[in-house]
Write a protein that holds these residues in place. Structure first.
Motif, mmCIF file in Angstrom:
data_model
loop_
_atom_site.group_PDB
_atom_site.id
_atom_site.type_symbol
_atom_site.label_atom_id
_atom_site.label_comp_id
_atom_site.label_asym_id
_atom_site.label_seq_id
_atom_site.Cartn_x
_atom_site.Cartn_y
_atom_site.Cartn_z
ATOM 1 N N LYS A 554 0.845 -1.183 0.000
ATOM 2 C CA LYS A 554 0.000 0.000 0.000
ATOM 3 C C LYS A 554 0.881 1.233 0.000
ATOM 4 O O LYS A 554 1.730 1.397 0.882
ATOM 5 N N CYS A 555 0.670 2.100 -0.974
ATOM 6 C CA CYS A 555 1.505 3.283 -1.111
ATOM 7 C C CYS A 555 1.164 4.322 -0.049
ATOM 8 O O CYS A 555 0.047 4.370 0.466
ATOM 9 N N ASN A 556 2.143 5.170 0.271
ATOM 10 C CA ASN A 556 1.918 6.289 1.172
ATOM 11 C C ASN A 556 2.848 7.422 0.755
ATOM 12 O O ASN A 556 3.554 7.330 -0.250
ATOM 13 N N SER A 557 2.867 8.496 1.526
ATOM 14 C CA SER A 557 3.672 9.654 1.138
ATOM 15 C C SER A 557 5.155 9.315 1.087
ATOM 16 O O SER A 557 5.901 9.837 0.257
ATOM 17 N N ARG A 558 5.611 8.414 1.963
ATOM 18 C CA ARG A 558 7.029 8.057 1.985
ATOM 19 C C ARG A 558 7.419 7.219 0.755
ATOM 20 O O ARG A 558 8.542 7.324 0.260
ATOM 21 N N THR A 559 6.507 6.378 0.272
ATOM 22 C CA THR A 559 6.813 5.628 -0.951
ATOM 23 C C THR A 559 6.797 6.556 -2.162
ATOM 24 O O THR A 559 7.527 6.338 -3.130
ATOM 25 N N ASP A 560 5.962 7.611 -2.112
ATOM 26 C CA ASP A 560 6.014 8.639 -3.155
ATOM 27 C C ASP A 560 7.373 9.337 -3.156
ATOM 28 O O ASP A 560 7.936 9.625 -4.222
ATOM 29 N N VAL A 561 7.898 9.619 -1.957
ATOM 30 C CA VAL A 561 9.205 10.287 -1.860
ATOM 31 C C VAL A 561 10.290 9.399 -2.458
ATOM 32 O O VAL A 561 11.175 9.879 -3.180
ATOM 33 N N TYR A 562 10.231 8.092 -2.178
ATOM 34 C CA TYR A 562 11.219 7.170 -2.748
ATOM 35 C C TYR A 562 11.149 7.213 -4.286
ATOM 36 O O TYR A 562 12.176 7.325 -4.957
ATOM 37 N N ALA A 563 9.933 7.123 -4.819
ATOM 38 C CA ALA A 563 9.775 7.137 -6.275
ATOM 39 C C ALA A 563 10.268 8.461 -6.862
ATOM 40 O O ALA A 563 10.871 8.492 -7.937
ATOM 41 N N PHE A 564 10.018 9.580 -6.139
ATOM 42 C CA PHE A 564 10.539 10.866 -6.615
ATOM 43 C C PHE A 564 12.060 10.859 -6.609
ATOM 44 O O PHE A 564 12.702 11.425 -7.511
ATOM 45 N N GLY A 565 12.670 10.225 -5.607
ATOM 46 C CA GLY A 565 14.124 10.130 -5.567
ATOM 47 C C GLY A 565 14.671 9.414 -6.789
ATOM 48 O O GLY A 565 15.665 9.850 -7.395
ATOM 49 N N ILE A 566 14.027 8.301 -7.172
ATOM 50 C CA ILE A 566 14.439 7.590 -8.382
ATOM 51 C C ILE A 566 14.240 8.476 -9.604
ATOM 52 O O ILE A 566 15.090 8.526 -10.506
ATOM 53 N N LEU A 567 13.124 9.201 -9.635
ATOM 54 C CA LEU A 567 12.835 10.103 -10.755
ATOM 55 C C LEU A 567 13.882 11.214 -10.850
ATOM 56 O O LEU A 567 14.329 11.573 -11.947
ATOM 57 N N LEU A 568 14.299 11.752 -9.710
ATOM 58 C CA LEU A 568 15.322 12.799 -9.709
ATOM 59 C C LEU A 568 16.663 12.240 -10.187
ATOM 60 O O LEU A 568 17.393 12.899 -10.940
ATOM 61 N N ALA A 629 18.497 13.384 -3.932
ATOM 62 C CA ALA A 629 17.901 12.202 -4.566
ATOM 63 C C ALA A 629 18.242 10.941 -3.791
ATOM 64 O O ALA A 629 17.384 10.083 -3.556
ATOM 65 N N MET A 630 19.500 10.805 -3.367
ATOM 66 C CA MET A 630 19.910 9.623 -2.610
ATOM 67 C C MET A 630 19.239 9.586 -1.246
ATOM 68 O O MET A 630 18.900 8.509 -0.735
ATOM 69 N N GLY A 631 19.015 10.755 -0.651
ATOM 70 C CA GLY A 631 18.282 10.793 0.617
ATOM 71 C C GLY A 631 16.849 10.336 0.456
ATOM 72 O O GLY A 631 16.298 9.638 1.320
ATOM 73 N N CYS A 632 16.224 10.725 -0.654
ATOM 74 C CA CYS A 632 14.847 10.276 -0.923
ATOM 75 C C CYS A 632 14.779 8.768 -1.128
ATOM 76 O O CYS A 632 13.745 8.151 -0.870
ATOM 77 N N CYS A 633 15.883 8.174 -1.609
ATOM 78 C CA CYS A 633 15.919 6.741 -1.892
ATOM 79 C C CYS A 633 16.429 5.919 -0.711
ATOM 80 O O CYS A 633 16.798 4.747 -0.885
ATOM 81 N N ALA A 634 16.469 6.498 0.460
ATOM 82 C CA ALA A 634 16.936 5.763 1.637
ATOM 83 C C ALA A 634 16.096 4.510 1.834
ATOM 84 O O ALA A 634 14.864 4.565 1.747
ATOM 85 N N PRO A 641 13.339 12.501 3.527
ATOM 86 C CA PRO A 641 12.684 13.791 3.756
ATOM 87 C C PRO A 641 11.245 13.738 3.261
ATOM 88 O O PRO A 641 10.879 12.848 2.490
ATOM 89 N N ASN A 642 10.418 14.681 3.726
ATOM 90 C CA ASN A 642 9.081 14.779 3.142
ATOM 91 C C ASN A 642 9.148 15.711 1.941
ATOM 92 O O ASN A 642 10.163 16.371 1.693
ATOM 93 N N MET A 643 8.066 15.792 1.180
ATOM 94 C CA MET A 643 8.110 16.548 -0.071
ATOM 95 C C MET A 643 8.235 18.047 0.160
ATOM 96 O O MET A 643 8.811 18.758 -0.664
ATOM 97 N N ASP A 644 7.733 18.563 1.276
ATOM 98 C CA ASP A 644 7.937 19.978 1.582
ATOM 99 C C ASP A 644 9.419 20.279 1.768
ATOM 100 O O ASP A 644 9.923 21.322 1.310
ATOM 101 N N GLU A 645 10.134 19.360 2.429
ATOM 102 C CA GLU A 645 11.577 19.538 2.609
ATOM 103 C C GLU A 645 12.311 19.431 1.270
ATOM 104 O O GLU A 645 13.293 20.145 1.024
ATOM 105 N N VAL A 646 11.829 18.546 0.404
ATOM 106 C CA VAL A 646 12.427 18.409 -0.923
ATOM 107 C C VAL A 646 12.285 19.711 -1.704
ATOM 108 O O VAL A 646 13.248 20.194 -2.318
ATOM 109 N N VAL A 647 11.084 20.291 -1.685
ATOM 110 C CA VAL A 647 10.848 21.561 -2.382
ATOM 111 C C VAL A 647 11.784 22.640 -1.851
ATOM 112 O O VAL A 647 12.411 23.387 -2.622
ATOM 113 N N LYS A 648 11.897 22.707 -0.530
ATOM 114 C CA LYS A 648 12.744 23.731 0.091
ATOM 115 C C LYS A 648 14.196 23.591 -0.346
ATOM 116 O O LYS A 648 14.855 24.580 -0.687
ATOM 117 N N GLN A 649 14.713 22.353 -0.348
ATOM 118 C CA GLN A 649 16.108 22.143 -0.736
ATOM 119 C C GLN A 649 16.343 22.482 -2.208
ATOM 120 O O GLN A 649 17.371 23.062 -2.568
#
Length: 675
Positions: A554-568, A629-634, A641-649
């Motif tokens: 079951k997906c959640n916000s943290r699995t979205d962050v992982y997928a964004f890390g791969i995308l980045l 990106a590597m942090g998102c793929c932890a 990080p959450n996506m708000d932190e990703v945007v900020k960075q």
């Protein structure tokens, strides 16, 4: 003579110093044979070519109870007291010397392992459970595993294992309780046990799903009378499903997405639904699937082609009529209420009913006219495992995008309507909005969007054809930031957060100004569990799957962050993640970066086109983006990080030369940067 003695003492001291130091794997003192195997053979093999944080705890300078993933017993069966914080054994730094010490369990799921399974594991005489799932282990399953004398549970799922199923594994099955090899790249037919008429009396779970096993149904499995769970889904098995399968008292069965055909055996009662057998040859029939008909009509290739063309035409016409119905209802009820669905008479589900079906409208659908829709021409744009996307062109030149959900993939109307209403209210500049939803009398479901004539990010990154715009770092950074902003809005910008569930470059549209818009968000919430499982499986094949999804599904916000890390990483490296369709090899983007860092060749990992015009990768935020990106793929979800932190960075580390968004060599050089 005195000098010779002095020399001998110096040599002895030299070797003692080398082999007894902190962190070494050898010692002059006697150690348990299992400890020796772990340090000399198993650890080096599992960690591959790079150091592993979890395996670094296997070290003589660390008390044995703190060696991660391991459970120990003394030879008389007494467990090592590691759970008791007050136990003197817990911090005993000399336990590894005990020759009676034996390894009971080796459990390292999701530990970032990247090597191969060592054959020496079969020499661990007391080992009962081996769990190495959700890693990146490669190579073959060693046949020596089949000669383990105590193994009862084996889980190697979620790796990159290849080759065939070793016949020796069946040597274990009289004591083996659970065997899980799902989500690998295993091939070939499933071999029978060497011992004829073997019943594998203790085996309760056999999960071989999501591999490439082939051949006819392995009928010998129906002799395994103790089986409670059998999963052969997503393989290449073919032929008939044997009637002897009904003799097993299975709690769970999954034979979906193979090539089985013929008549299904008759199972007691209604124990299994159609999902158990879906995705096989159309010729598979019988309860709970459709009834088996008479003789086939014998259509030739020409007849089949006509049939296919007719079906496709019918789908497009139906889609056009549905849009016409949308506009017709809109003309009758000229207004949309605050919840976004059409005002007027509603049934018990809060949906406008009618003889033609049920309809939900959202802001932005009012521009359609019935005449335009009836004169529209359509074409298939994309097919997925859960639906087909059509482009419908209107007479005035406008276009509509339609997603017709495949029958059986979506929940019933009353279950999915709350999700539909939530999705229909989402409006953000980096998200593609849902305009309307239709459910027909027969359960057909249609999602209606604006048509955006944009390229996908996947096309821009990986399409080798000429004429596409050059993706320099300024443009890629803008695209990444837009995606991050859209996902952050879904996660924290709404009263009820939404998980995207399917983040990938194919679901990002990029326009001529390099504005990125994310599509297909939240669709996994509309799907039945079997289809969401398929989406997770595809996410793994495409390299976007978070490690914890192996267990959760079951997906959640943290699995979205992982997928964004791969995308980045995909944006930075310019490489497709996941399984290569031609070579069959799995491209692990985080692993590529780790190797480059260890070999001090980090700058070589970036896409060449990305580096054009970059004077300082650090000052331009390139290195920071790679770290992000590597942090998102932890591997551990809580560390990401959450996506708000990703945007900020990303906002804090923008490229210095933002005018490079529109290079003088490009047709849009006169347009200013939107930053």
């Amino acid at each position: 003579m005195a000098s010779l003695k002095l020399y001998s003492l110096w040599v002895l001291f030299f070797f003692f110093t080398i082999f007894s130091g902190s962190g070494t794997t050898l010692s002059l003192t006697k150690t348990s044979s299992d400890v020796e195997l772990l340090l000399s053979k198993i650890k080096p093999s599992l960690q591959g070519n790079s150091e592993n944080l979890v395996l670094s705890s296997w070290n003589f300078s660390v008390p044995l109870c703190q060696w991660k993933g391991l459970t120990w017993v003394i030879s008389n069966g007494v467990p090592l007291q590691c759970d008791d914080l007050t136990s003197p054994q817990r911090n005993n730094a000399t336990l590894f010397k005990d020759p009676s010490l034996q390894l009971l369990s080796l459990q390292l799921p999701g530990a970032g392992l990247s090597g191969e399974i060592p054959r020496e594991v079969g020499e661990l005489s007391a080992l009962k459970s081996l769990y190495l799932g959700v890693n990146s282990l490669t190579g073959n399953i060693p046949l020596e595993l089949g000669y383990s004398v105590s193994l009862t549970s084996l889980d190697l799922g979620g790796n990159l294992l290849k080759g065939s199923f070793p016949t020796s594994i069946w040597n274990l099955c009289d004591r083996l309780v659970s065997l899980r090899l799902r989500d690998n790249n295993l091939t070939g037919t499933l071999p029978e046990p060497a011992l004829q008429n073997s019943t594998c009396k203790s085996l309760e779970v056999l999960d071989l799903s999501n591999n490439k096993f082939s051949g006819e149904f392995p009928e010998f499995v129906t002799r395994f009378n103790g089986l409670k769970e059998l999963n052969l889904a997503n393989n290449e098995f073919y032929g008939q499903i044997p009637a002897t399968l009904t003799g097993l008292t299975l709690d769970k069965l999954n034979l979906s997405y193979n090539n089985f055909t013929g008549v299904l055996p008759v199972f007691d009662g209604s124990k299994y639904d159609a999902k158990v057998f879906q995705g096989n040859d159309p010729g598979l029939c019988g309860s709970p699937l459709g009834k088996c008909g008479g003789k086939r009509s014998g259509l030739g290739s020409g007849g089949i082609a006509v049939l296919v063309i007719g079906l496709m035409t019918g789908l497009v016409v139906s889609a056009s009529l549905l849009i016409g119905y949308v506009q017709g209802r809109k003309k009758k009820n000229n207004g949309v209420n605050e919840d976004g669905y059409e005002e007027g008479e509603e049934d018990e589900n809060g949906v406008n009913g009618g003889g033609e079906g049920k309809l939900v409208l959202f802001q932005g659908a009012e521009h359609l006219t019935l005449e335009d829709v009836l004169n529209a021409t359509g074409q298939v744009m994309e097919k997925t495992n859960y639906g087909t996307v059509y482009k419908a062109k209107l007479a005035d030149g406008g276009t509509i995008a339609l997603r017709l959900l495949r029958e059986g993939t979506c929940k019933d109307g009353s279950s999915c309507l709350p999700v539909i209403r939530q999705l229909g209210r989402v409006r953000h500049e980096n998200l593609v909005p849902l305009r309307a939803f239709y459910q027909g009398q027969r359960g057909e479901k249609l999602l209606i969007y604006d048509y955006l004539p944009n390229k996908t990010l996947h096309d821009l990154l990986h399409d080798s054809r000429t004429g596409k715009p050059m993706l320099n770092w300024a443009r890629r950074h803008k695209i990444a930031l837009d995606i991050a902003r859209g996902l952050a809005f879904l996660h924290t910008g709404l009263e009820a957060p939404i998980t995207h569930g399917n983040v990938r470059s194919k679901n990002v549209l990029v326009d001529e100004f390099f504005v990125a818009r994310v599509t297909e968000f939240g669709l996994d919430k509309l799907m039945v569990p079997a289809v969401t499982d398929e989406m997770v499986t595809i996410a793994k094949t495409d390299g976007y799957k978070a490690p914890e999804l192996q267990k959760m599904k079951k997906c959640n916000s943290r699995t979205d962050v992982y997928a964004f890390g791969i995308l980045l990483l995909e944006i930075l490296l310019g490489k497709r993640p996941g399984r290569d369709g031609r070579s069959g090899e799995f491209v692990d983007l985080p692993a590529l970066v780790k190797v480059a860092v260890l070999e001090e060749t980090t700058m070589e990992v970036f896409d060449v086109a990305l580096l054009k015009g970059i004077r300082s990768p650090m000052e331009d935020g390139l290195v920071q983006a790679l770290k992000l990106a590597m942090g998102c793929c932890a591997p551990v979800a809580s560390v990401r990080p959450n996506m708000d932190e990703v945007v900020k960075q990303l906002e804090e580390n923008r490229p210095r030369n933002r005018s490079a968004l529109y290079s003088p060599t490009e047709t849009r050089s006169e347009i200013g940067t939107p930053f």
